[in-house]
Enzyme design. Sequence first.
Site, PDB file in Angstrom:
ATOM      1  N   LYS A   1       5.337  -0.862  -7.611  1.00  0.00           N
ATOM      2  CA  LYS A   1       6.016  -1.719  -7.609  1.00  0.00           C
ATOM      3  C   LYS A   1       4.722  -2.924  -6.979  1.00  0.00           C
ATOM      4  O   LYS A   1       4.071  -2.633  -6.236  1.00  0.00           O
ATOM      5  CB  LYS A   1       6.716  -1.933  -6.349  1.00  0.00           C
ATOM      6  CG  LYS A   1       8.143  -0.904  -6.567  1.00  0.00           C
ATOM      7  CD  LYS A   1       9.174  -1.275  -5.333  1.00  0.00           C
ATOM      8  CE  LYS A   1       8.425  -0.308  -4.812  1.00  0.00           C
ATOM      9  NZ  LYS A   1       9.597   0.582  -3.442  1.00  0.00           N
TER      10      LYS A   1
ATOM     11  N   THR B   1      13.223 -10.093   1.904  1.00  0.00           N
ATOM     12  CA  THR B   1      12.939  -9.348   0.944  1.00  0.00           C
ATOM     13  C   THR B   1      13.058  -7.492   1.736  1.00  0.00           C
ATOM     14  O   THR B   1      12.852  -6.811   1.666  1.00  0.00           O
ATOM     15  CB  THR B   1      11.479  -8.750   0.565  1.00  0.00           C
ATOM     16  OG1 THR B   1      10.726  -8.901   1.101  1.00  0.00           O
ATOM     17  CG2 THR B   1      10.885 -10.511  -0.315  1.00  0.00           C
TER      18      THR B   1
ATOM     19  N   GLY C   1      14.793  -4.462   2.464  1.00  0.00           N
ATOM     20  CA  GLY C   1      14.852  -3.247   2.348  1.00  0.00           C
ATOM     21  C   GLY C   1      15.136  -3.168   0.221  1.00  0.00           C
ATOM     22  O   GLY C   1      15.765  -2.733   0.181  1.00  0.00           O
ATOM     23  N   THR C   2      14.709  -4.065   0.231  1.00  0.00           N
ATOM     24  CA  THR C   2      13.707  -3.979  -1.875  1.00  0.00           C
ATOM     25  C   THR C   2      13.704  -2.802  -1.828  1.00  0.00           C
ATOM     26  O   THR C   2      14.226  -2.168  -3.149  1.00  0.00           O
ATOM     27  CB  THR C   2      13.550  -5.292  -2.220  1.00  0.00           C
ATOM     28  OG1 THR C   2      11.946  -4.890  -1.513  1.00  0.00           O
ATOM     29  CG2 THR C   2      13.495  -6.067  -1.892  1.00  0.00           C
ATOM     30  N   GLY C   3      12.877  -2.286  -1.124  1.00  0.00           N
ATOM     31  CA  GLY C   3      12.835  -0.658  -1.570  1.00  0.00           C
ATOM     32  C   GLY C   3      13.370  -0.067  -1.235  1.00  0.00           C
ATOM     33  O   GLY C   3      13.789   0.507  -2.499  1.00  0.00           O
ATOM     34  N   CYS C   4      14.263   0.387  -0.325  1.00  0.00           N
ATOM     35  CA  CYS C   4      15.492   1.545  -0.443  1.00  0.00           C
ATOM     36  C   CYS C   4      16.105   0.820  -1.682  1.00  0.00           C
ATOM     37  O   CYS C   4      16.390   1.664  -2.654  1.00  0.00           O
ATOM     38  CB  CYS C   4      15.940   0.881   0.718  1.00  0.00           C
ATOM     39  SG  CYS C   4      15.390   0.888   2.692  1.00  0.00           S
TER      40      CYS C   4
END
Length: 263
Positions: free
Chosen positions: A173, A204, A206-209
Site C-alpha cells: 500500500k 486514517t 484503522g485504514t489497514g484493518c
Amino acid sequence: MQKVLTIAGTDPSGGAGAQADLKTFMAHKVYGMSVITALVAQNTCGVRDIMNVTPAFLKEQFDCVFEDIFPDAVKIGMVSQPELIEVIVEKLKQYQPKNIVVDPVMVSTSGDRLLAQKALTMLQKELLPLAQIITPNIPEAEVLCEFSIESKDDMVKAAQKIATNYHGYILIKGGHFEDCADDLLYHDGEEVWLPCVKIQNPNTHGTGCTLSSAIASNLALGYDMVNSVKNAKAYITGALKDGMDLGKGSGPLNHCWNLMNKA
C-alpha cells in the site's frame, strides 16, 4: 449470507482492529465473526496497553467458530506473540479455510510498535505462507524486504524480494507517499498498479484493518483476487473522502459511508 471471520486485537474506540473489521463486513453485507487475539487499550491518540489472550483461550475461540459457522474468508490482523501465531497456524492447517487475508500489523498508525520482535520470524516463516494475499503498508513492507522503500520502483523491488519467500498475492500500500496513494498488487511476476490521488485527510486510524477486511469480504462474495482488491480500494477511498472527523488524534473512518449514501 456469506460469512467472514476476523482474527485480530480490539480497539475500544471502534476505529481499528476487530471493531473496524466487523463494521467493514456489515458494510459489505456479509456476516461477521471475530476471534480476539488481544485486548488493546487504544484510541485515536495511540496505544496505551495490550493484554494478549492465552493460547488455550485462542484455541477455544477458533473451535467455537469453525465447528459451528464455517467462514468463507478469514482476515488476520494483529498477533503480537509467537505462541499465538503458532496456534493460528495450527488451527488454519486443521480447518483449511479458503480466502485467507493477512494484514501483517507491526506498527500502528500512531507509530506504536505492535509486534514483538521474536514473533516476526514466525510470522514470516509460518503464517504468511498460508495466506492467499498479504497487505503490508510501506513500513511493514520495509521490514519484510529489509530495505527502504522511497519510490514506486522500490515497491516493485520489495514485492520481488518478499515473493522469494511467499508465493501468494502481495499488496503493498502506497498511502505513506506524499504525492500519491498508488498501491501495487504483485503475484508471480505480474504487476497490477491501483492508482489513486492522495486524499488530504489526517484521519486514517484503522485504514489497514479496513482495507484487508474489505478484501476478505469481496473474496467471500465470490470476486477474484484482482477485483476484490480493486473493490476494496474503491471502498476505502470512499471512506476517506467521506471526511468524518472524530477524536483528538488520527480519527477513524466512516465504515458505513456506502450504506448511508445509498439511503
